[in-house]
Scaffold this motif. Sequence first.
Motif, PDB file in Angstrom:
ATOM      1  N   CYS A 188     -19.202  -7.549 -40.448  1.00 50.60           N
ATOM      2  CA  CYS A 188     -18.673  -6.195 -40.209  1.00 50.60           C
ATOM      3  C   CYS A 188     -18.241  -5.574 -41.533  1.00 50.60           C
ATOM      4  CB  CYS A 188     -17.443  -6.232 -39.299  1.00 50.60           C
ATOM      5  SG  CYS A 188     -17.775  -6.796 -37.630  1.00 50.60           S
ATOM      6  N   ARG A 228     -15.448  -4.148 -43.111  1.00 55.10           N
ATOM      7  CA  ARG A 228     -14.016  -4.033 -42.862  1.00 55.10           C
ATOM      8  C   ARG A 228     -13.287  -3.328 -44.000  1.00 55.10           C
ATOM      9  NH1 ARG A 228     -15.334  -9.093 -41.534  1.00 55.10           N
ATOM     10  NH2 ARG A 228     -14.733  -9.818 -43.598  1.00 55.10           N
ATOM     11  N   CYS A 240     -18.543 -12.321 -40.100  1.00 54.52           N
ATOM     12  CA  CYS A 240     -19.290 -11.648 -39.029  1.00 54.52           C
ATOM     13  C   CYS A 240     -20.184 -10.537 -39.575  1.00 54.52           C
ATOM     14  CB  CYS A 240     -18.298 -11.067 -38.043  1.00 54.52           C
ATOM     15  SG  CYS A 240     -17.013 -10.096 -38.870  1.00 54.52           S
ATOM     16  N   CYS A 279     -11.357 -10.969 -38.047  1.00 55.54           N
ATOM     17  CA  CYS A 279     -11.929  -9.645 -38.282  1.00 55.54           C
ATOM     18  C   CYS A 279     -11.261  -8.651 -37.339  1.00 55.54           C
ATOM     19  CB  CYS A 279     -13.436  -9.671 -38.036  1.00 55.54           C
ATOM     20  SG  CYS A 279     -14.172  -8.011 -38.034  1.00 55.54           S
ATOM     21  N   ILE A 330     -12.301  -5.834 -36.537  1.00 53.91           N
ATOM     22  CA  ILE A 330     -13.285  -5.052 -35.779  1.00 53.91           C
ATOM     23  C   ILE A 330     -13.820  -5.856 -34.595  1.00 53.91           C
ATOM     24  CG2 ILE A 330     -15.545  -3.909 -35.884  1.00 53.91           C
ATOM     25  CD1 ILE A 330     -14.856  -3.276 -38.858  1.00 53.91           C
ATOM     26  N   CYS A 331     -14.250  -7.105 -34.844  1.00 54.73           N
ATOM     27  CA  CYS A 331     -14.879  -7.861 -33.761  1.00 54.73           C
ATOM     28  C   CYS A 331     -14.076  -9.079 -33.322  1.00 54.73           C
ATOM     29  CB  CYS A 331     -16.294  -8.293 -34.163  1.00 54.73           C
ATOM     30  SG  CYS A 331     -16.299  -9.630 -35.383  1.00 54.73           S
TER      31      CYS A 331
HETATM   32 ZN   LIG Z   1     -16.317  -8.565 -37.470  1.00 54.64          ZN
END
Ligand SMILES: [Zn+2]
Length: 174
Positions: free
Chosen positions: A152, A154, A150, A138, A140-141
């Motif tokens: 998120c 995306r 996760c 990911c 983002i994380c």
């Molecule tokens: Zn994530």
Amino acid sequence: MFIELKDLLTIANKHLEVPCNMEAKSFEYMGNEYPLTEIKPFDLCLTNDSNKELLISGETSLKVIIPCDRCLENVPTEFNIRIDRVLKVDNGMLLDDADGDDDFVNENQLDVDRLIFDEILVNWPAKVLCKDDCKGICLICGQNLNIQDCGCNRHVIDSRMAAFQDVFDQFKEV
Ligand SMILES: [Zn+2]
Ligand SMILES: [Zn+2]
């Protein structure tokens, strides 16, 4: 491991089979260091062909631990190494190769590790994936998406990254 070639180079048609084992435990490429595993011992065949050429051949295999291009998980990547080299000999000495691809010999010493490094380099894969459908991480994380999602959002980043990836791929093909 080094092999002394001096005697071999002065005796026409002498043939040697030298048991070899790579000593290096890692391979350096583009500033990164990759561990080596499962290095198979092998016999390197060396033949002085009529005092004119030195024939070098052998086969081995090993694995290089290369991170997956998408998720960075380590992927033990198998290399089947086939050595088949010919060096010019004159007057019991190796002639300098104009192409400069004979850097595994120096002062009649053959550097076995270097010889194998050359083959690894030639066979280096353009892309390494832990599996064909690797989901990557990911952006983002940093979660490895093969293990779990996760949650998120995306969507925006993914489409932007896809465009960037296209440009990058075109660049690589040039
Ligand atoms: Zn994530
Ligand atoms: Zn992966």
